[in-house]
Motif scaffolding. Sequence first.
Motif, PDB file in Angstrom:
ATOM      1  N   ALA A  58       0.848  -1.078   0.152  1.00 37.83           N
ATOM      2  CA  ALA A  58      -0.124   0.030  -0.073  1.00 37.83           C
ATOM      3  C   ALA A  58       0.968   1.293  -0.047  1.00 37.83           C
ATOM      4  O   ALA A  58       2.053   1.293   0.372  1.00 37.83           O
ATOM      5  N   LEU A  59       0.234   2.269  -0.488  1.00 35.22           N
ATOM      6  CA  LEU A  59       1.242   3.600  -0.323  1.00 35.22           C
ATOM      7  C   LEU A  59       1.666   3.773   0.855  1.00 35.22           C
ATOM      8  O   LEU A  59       2.730   4.439   1.055  1.00 35.22           O
ATOM      9  N   GLU A  60       0.979   3.844   1.890  1.00 30.87           N
ATOM     10  CA  GLU A  60       1.132   4.117   3.059  1.00 30.87           C
ATOM     11  C   GLU A  60       2.558   3.523   3.726  1.00 30.87           C
ATOM     12  O   GLU A  60       3.416   3.800   4.529  1.00 30.87           O
ATOM     13  N   PHE A  66       7.876   3.149   5.796  1.00 31.60           N
ATOM     14  CA  PHE A  66       9.289   3.315   5.441  1.00 31.60           C
ATOM     15  C   PHE A  66       9.909   4.725   5.914  1.00 31.60           C
ATOM     16  O   PHE A  66      10.777   4.922   6.550  1.00 31.60           O
ATOM     17  N   ARG A  67       9.065   5.876   5.269  1.00 31.71           N
ATOM     18  CA  ARG A  67       9.672   7.133   5.353  1.00 31.71           C
ATOM     19  C   ARG A  67       9.825   7.767   6.880  1.00 31.71           C
ATOM     20  O   ARG A  67      10.612   8.532   7.197  1.00 31.71           O
ATOM     21  N   GLU A  68       9.047   7.074   7.785  1.00 35.53           N
ATOM     22  CA  GLU A  68       9.095   7.432   9.270  1.00 35.53           C
ATOM     23  C   GLU A  68       9.815   6.493  10.130  1.00 35.53           C
ATOM     24  O   GLU A  68       9.780   6.582  11.397  1.00 35.53           O
ATOM     25  N   GLU A  74      18.779   5.358   8.024  1.00 37.39           N
ATOM     26  CA  GLU A  74      20.331   4.796   7.735  1.00 37.39           C
ATOM     27  C   GLU A  74      20.176   4.692   5.976  1.00 37.39           C
ATOM     28  O   GLU A  74      21.478   5.001   5.554  1.00 37.39           O
ATOM     29  N   TRP A  75      19.078   4.374   5.530  1.00 41.43           N
ATOM     30  CA  TRP A  75      19.059   4.421   4.103  1.00 41.43           C
ATOM     31  C   TRP A  75      19.552   6.061   3.316  1.00 41.43           C
ATOM     32  O   TRP A  75      20.361   5.983   2.542  1.00 41.43           O
TER      33      TRP A  75
END
Length: 98
Positions: A58-60, A66-68, A74-75
């Motif tokens: 899903a988009l979230e 991932f983004r939060e 680290e990425w």
Amino acid sequence: MILEAAMLQIQPGLTAEFEASFTKASPLIASIEGYLGHELQHCLEDDHKYLLLVKWRALEDHTVGFRESAQYQEWKALLHRYYDPFPAVEHFTSVNLD
């Protein structure tokens, strides 16, 4: 399924280093709930260009999960220094042609 697509323009002379860092970063994204797979494609016409494709449930899962996450921090530390300019990220979904 959502397909994330990002065109990555890597600074000249850093492609080998970028690929090594990407190998280290791959398990980070793979550990996120909702991650379904990813691939990195190298452009034949432009040696400094790559296409990153990531499949998400899903988009979230990407925009929040991932983004939060700590893994995203680290990425970023491993990869963001290679980009010039910073890539635009877009999300796609399949078109039902039936």
